[in-house]
Design a protein around this motif. Structure first.
Motif, PDB file in Angstrom:
ATOM      1  N   UNK A 503       0.828  -1.206   0.000  1.00  0.00           N
ATOM      2  CA  UNK A 503       0.000   0.000   0.000  1.00  0.00           C
ATOM      3  C   UNK A 503       0.862   1.254   0.000  1.00  0.00           C
ATOM      4  N   UNK A 504       1.949   1.222   0.763  1.00  0.00           N
ATOM      5  CA  UNK A 504       2.856   2.366   0.796  1.00  0.00           C
ATOM      6  C   UNK A 504       3.602   2.495  -0.529  1.00  0.00           C
ATOM      7  N   UNK A 505       3.878   1.361  -1.181  1.00  0.00           N
ATOM      8  CA  UNK A 505       4.469   1.412  -2.523  1.00  0.00           C
ATOM      9  C   UNK A 505       3.564   2.197  -3.472  1.00  0.00           C
ATOM     10  N   UNK A 506       2.257   1.981  -3.362  1.00  0.00           N
ATOM     11  CA  UNK A 506       1.314   2.710  -4.217  1.00  0.00           C
ATOM     12  C   UNK A 506       1.365   4.206  -3.919  1.00  0.00           C
ATOM     13  N   UNK A 507       1.604   4.558  -2.650  1.00  0.00           N
ATOM     14  CA  UNK A 507       1.744   5.981  -2.310  1.00  0.00           C
ATOM     15  C   UNK A 507       3.007   6.552  -2.948  1.00  0.00           C
ATOM     16  N   UNK A 508       4.088   5.774  -2.961  1.00  0.00           N
ATOM     17  CA  UNK A 508       5.320   6.218  -3.617  1.00  0.00           C
ATOM     18  C   UNK A 508       5.093   6.379  -5.129  1.00  0.00           C
ATOM     19  N   UNK A 509       4.354   5.448  -5.721  1.00  0.00           N
ATOM     20  CA  UNK A 509       4.032   5.557  -7.154  1.00  0.00           C
ATOM     21  C   UNK A 509       3.210   6.818  -7.408  1.00  0.00           C
ATOM     22  N   UNK A 510       2.290   7.110  -6.497  1.00  0.00           N
ATOM     23  CA  UNK A 510       1.477   8.317  -6.604  1.00  0.00           C
ATOM     24  C   UNK A 510       2.365   9.557  -6.573  1.00  0.00           C
ATOM     25  N   UNK A 511       3.362   9.571  -5.666  1.00  0.00           N
ATOM     26  CA  UNK A 511       4.298  10.688  -5.600  1.00  0.00           C
ATOM     27  C   UNK A 511       5.106  10.814  -6.878  1.00  0.00           C
ATOM     28  N   UNK A 512       5.477   9.691  -7.466  1.00  0.00           N
ATOM     29  CA  UNK A 512       6.230   9.703  -8.723  1.00  0.00           C
ATOM     30  C   UNK A 512       5.382  10.292  -9.844  1.00  0.00           C
ATOM     31  N   UNK A 513       4.124   9.902  -9.919  1.00  0.00           N
ATOM     32  CA  UNK A 513       3.232  10.415 -10.961  1.00  0.00           C
ATOM     33  C   UNK A 513       2.976  11.910 -10.772  1.00  0.00           C
ATOM     34  N   UNK A 514       2.819  12.336  -9.531  1.00  0.00           N
ATOM     35  CA  UNK A 514       2.645  13.769  -9.257  1.00  0.00           C
ATOM     36  C   UNK A 514       3.856  14.560  -9.744  1.00  0.00           C
ATOM     37  N   UNK A 515       5.045  14.043  -9.478  1.00  0.00           N
ATOM     38  CA  UNK A 515       6.271  14.731  -9.898  1.00  0.00           C
ATOM     39  C   UNK A 515       6.337  14.850 -11.414  1.00  0.00           C
TER      40      UNK A 515
END
Length: 532
Positions: A503-515
């Motif tokens: 689940x936290x990996x998905x949050x990191x992916x979300x941060x990557x997409x935002x960037x």
């Protein structure tokens, strides 16, 4: 508006920058240092998490709500004078925070701390800008950004140490000597500074409208993960906020002395800085929330250990911020901005490879990489927004800048929490369904299969509950099948820990997409050769 009349040398120099940054460190520090002490405060005051959360929110929301207004007053009254007033107020409110006898009193004086912070932040940005010649503004703002980023990032670690070796009240007591030293130094560096002032003109209705709108927006965003983003209270809150912005825009175009000069938003450089600043707020606040959760709830480190693990984020920001300032002075804005976005994307991608058994050193350097990326984005956006406006508008522009960053922080925490919880709940349901399917393929009796299946369906999985299988272990199972059942429970517990990491990996992916998405704004810096 207040205009600076420089001393005979023309500029206060880096001495002025470092002196201002000393007090600024304490202001930013109080936005994050209390987080890790909440359990101790809750225990001492016998309150609940919902009430205690306002110890944090009272400060962060108040700073965001009053930043623009206080920046405007600073432009009119004189930045140096107003800056010192803010420091005195902050020192007094810190003292009373430390003396608080109940949670309500603590929240009240955190509110006054927030007002003080809203005075100091925009005025300090204006004073830093005028401390050095234009060709060194990038370096000066790099120091300013490094201090702010370091204070925010180091807060949890410092708070953990203070809570461990002393009492949480010392988080506020330590402000007193630091502010006292800063005030003494300010008297020396500002003694030749003269500021011309004009009569104050208050935009009462604009201030009220903007304050209420910001409060509703931030409150709505913070409550979204709890009550559901599509619930009527959240939809109503966002609708009210949109209407509030419209009313504020109408008011500002009808009065003679508006709180916000909307011509600022015709400045593409300033807008690009605001956009990247919003992302910086989202990412930093998101990381300061994600990392403790990953380390304590998934990897099961202690709070103090988790606080130390975040240190590379602080160190990376401290080192990178002044270096970024020098890059800006030499190459302009685009190069460090786009490098910051690229490193942020790489950093988030590297963090998606973290697992339960990842070695300590591997965790630390990945956290350091994301710190470098966030620092480069933050310092560049800060410098772009600061140097692209006229000196007479700098405090208001700085207030808007800091307000956007605070709003970004509130949005970031809520969005990342939402991603984590939504992903975790989904994967937990899948795990439970897999366990139910596994039960049907065992040698358990029909009665036991039915009982265990019902128990699994009723299982309430919580991200922050490490004993979520305890009631399953208490079920009566025949001795012949007990070992098989315990094995299934152990597997389910292990899978739930893996679900937390995923689940936290998905949050990191979300941060990557935002960037990646926000990096589009940096392209506007290519149209001209913007150099300091």
């Amino acid at each position: 508006m207040a205009e600076l009349s420089e001393n005979s040398s023309g500029y206060g120099g880096m001495k002025q920058v470092f002196t201002i940054s000393l007090a600024l460190f304490i202001i930013f520090l109080d936005g994050s240092i209390v987080n890790i002490a909440l359990p101790s405060i809750i225990k001492e005051y016998s309150t609940d998490l919902g009430m205690a959360s306002w110890i944090i929110n009272a400060y962060v929301i108040t700073v965001a709500v009053f930043l623009v207004f206080m920046g405007k007053i600073g432009d009119m009254l004189g930045r140096a004078k107003f800056y010192n007033i803010g420091l005195v107020m902050f020192m007094l409110s810190s003292f009373f925070c430390a003396l608080s006898t109940n949670v309500e009193m603590l929240i009240l004086f955190r509110f006054f701390q927030g007002i003080s912070g809203a005075i100091v932040i925009p005025t300090s940005m204006g004073l830093v800008r005028t401390a050095v010649p234009p060709e060194k503004v990038g370096s000066a703002m790099g120091v300013w950004g490094a201090v702010g980023g370091l204070a925010i990032a180091i807060g949890p670690a410092l708070g953990g140490v203070i809570t461990e070796v002393s009492d949480w009240r010392w988080m506020f007591y330590i402000n007193l000597p630091v502010i006292t030293i800063a005030l003494f130094l300010n008297k020396r560096i500002f003694q030749h500074l003269r500021e011309k002032t004009q009569p104050l003109h208050f935009d009462v209705w604009g201030t009220i409208t903007l304050s209420v709108t910001l409060f509703v927006l931030i409150y709505t965003v913070t409550k979204g993960p709890d009550v559901g983003w599509m619930s009527w209270p959240i939809i109503g809150g966002f609708t009210f906020s949109i209407l509030g912005v419209g009313v504020f825009y109408w008011i500002e175009h009808k009065i003679s002395y508006p709180l916000v000069d909307f011509e600022l938003f015709t400045n593409k450089l300033y807008v690009v800085g605001l956009i990247s600043n919003l992302l910086g707020g989202i990412l930093l606040a998101g990381m300061m929330m994600i990392l403790p959760i990953l380390l304590t709830e998934a990897m099961e480190f202690t709070s103090l250990q988790a606080a130390y693990f975040i240190t590379p984020l602080s160190a990376a920001m401290l080192i990178t911020a002044p270096v970024t300032g020098r890059l800006i002075d030499r190459f302009g804005f685009f190069v460090p901005m786009i490098i910051g976005y690229i490193i942020s994307v790489i950093g988030f991608y590297l963090l998606t490879s973290l697992e339960l058994n990842t070695p300590t050193l591997s965790i630390l350097w990945r956290i350091g990489v994301i710190g470098v990326g966030i620092a480069m984005i933050a310092v560049t956006s800060l410098t772009v927004s600061t140097v692209s406006v006229q000196s007479s508008q700098s405090s208001v522009a700085s207030g808007i800048f800091a307000m956007v960053r605070n709003v970004g922080g509130a949005i970031g925490v809520s969005l990342f929490v939402s991603v984590i919880m939504t992903s975790f709940n989904h994967f937990s349901m899948v795990s439970i369904q897999d366990s139910i399917q596994q039960i049907h393929s065992t040698s358990l009796s029909t009665y036991e299969k039915s009982k265990l299946t019902d128990a699994l369906k009723a299982q309430q999985v919580s991200f922050f509950d490490r004993n979520y299988t305890s009631h399953l272990e208490s079920l009566e199972i025949s001795k012949n099948n007990l070992g098989e059942w315990k094995k299934m429970i152990s597997d389910l517990r292990d899978q739930e820990q893996k679900n937390k990491v995923t689940a936290i990996h998905y949050a990191f992916i979300f941060g990557m997409l935002l960037s990646i998405f926000f990096s589009i704004s940096a392209m506007f810096l290519l149209k001209k050769s913007f150099r300091l």
